[in-house]
Write an enzyme that holds these catalytic residues in place. Structure first.
Site, PDB file in Angstrom:
ATOM      1  N   ASP A 170      -9.830 -21.724 -38.420  1.00 42.67           N
ATOM      2  CA  ASP A 170     -10.937 -21.090 -37.693  1.00 42.67           C
ATOM      3  C   ASP A 170     -11.570 -19.992 -38.550  1.00 42.67           C
ATOM      4  O   ASP A 170     -10.923 -18.989 -38.870  1.00 42.67           O
ATOM      5  CB  ASP A 170     -10.413 -20.502 -36.381  1.00 42.67           C
ATOM      6  N   HIS A 201     -13.167 -23.737 -35.876  1.00 43.66           N
ATOM      7  CA  HIS A 201     -13.795 -23.278 -34.647  1.00 43.66           C
ATOM      8  C   HIS A 201     -14.740 -24.358 -34.116  1.00 43.66           C
ATOM      9  O   HIS A 201     -15.479 -24.973 -34.866  1.00 43.66           O
ATOM     10  CB  HIS A 201     -14.583 -21.997 -34.963  1.00 43.66           C
TER      11      HIS A 201
END
Length: 232
Positions: A170, A201
């Site tokens: 992420d 993400h």
């Protein structure tokens, strides 16, 4: 039109726009679908529709209604992405939790559905954590929540089940933040954490290139089982 319902605020000073998807027959429970920074867009509405198809009353409130109601922005258009970041930077999370309390009350009192869960994405993943710590919601799930590492001082207040999906690549939640989340929550009796190796993400977004089919399917399967256990 992104919303089709209005929900009164706790103090009655306004109406929260929301997209509501209803199941056939009596709901088995209710799921609040908490938006990303892009609004109650087609992807969020699709998630709500899918929860309704599973038998839940699904409610997706417009978090940015006080700033600019009805926004639908794209993560793939730079100008719109920056506008979305701007909305999040101005967003009052404490007031947003009060709006979700109002939504929970509306579901229980006006819609007659007592068991309520929340699933949130990105900004909404952080909201899932906050709702678990600050309200009496029955269960919460956060996908790639941001800034949770900065809110671990609230973990003692989590009394209902919480599940967090954490992609290890992420770019908004770095390795240090992920370690802090694990160090702070791995031993919490009400919290379940799942890592998704190499995913970034937005891996469970319904629309666009951010989506990873295998990762999204696994996370969504875990979420569905979690809500089936705790909501009905």
């Amino acid at each position: 039109m992104s919303t089709n319902t209005e929900i009164p605020t706790l103090d009655g000073d306004g109406m929260i726009p929301a997209y509501v998807a209803r199941p056939e027959g009596t709901p088995r429970g209710a799921i609040i679908v908490q938006q990303e920074i892009f609004g109650v867009d087609a992807g969020i509405r699709k998630k709500a529709d899918e929860w309704a198809a599973k038998g839940y009353l699904a409610v997706a409130p417009d978090s940015f209604w006080r700033e600019q109601p009805g926004i639908e922005l794209s993560p793939y258009v730079e100008e719109e992405l920056q506008a979305a970041f701007g909305h999040m930077s101005k967003f009052d999370f404490d007031l947003g939790i009060r709006d979700l309390e109002a939504t929970i009350h509306w579901i229980r009192r006006e819609q007659g559905v007592q068991k309520v869960g929340l699933v949130g994405f990105c900004m909404g993943g952080r909201v899932a954590y906050m709702v678990a710590a600050r309200t009496d919601i029955d269960a919460s799930v956060g996908y790639y929540g941001v800034m949770i590492d900065q809110m671990l001082h609230e973990k003692h207040a989590i009394a209902r089940p919480l599940m967090l999906h954490i992609p290890t690549a992420d770019h908004f939640v770095d390795a240090a933040a992920q370690k802090a989340i694990h160090d702070g929550l791995d031993d919490h009796p009400r919290v379940t954490l799942y890592d998704y190796e190499g995913l970034d993400h937005g891996f469970a977004a319904e629309i666009g290139a951010r989506r990873d089919e295998a990762g999204a399917a696994l996370a969504d399967e875990r979420t569905a089982a979690f809500f089936a256990e705790h909501i009905g």
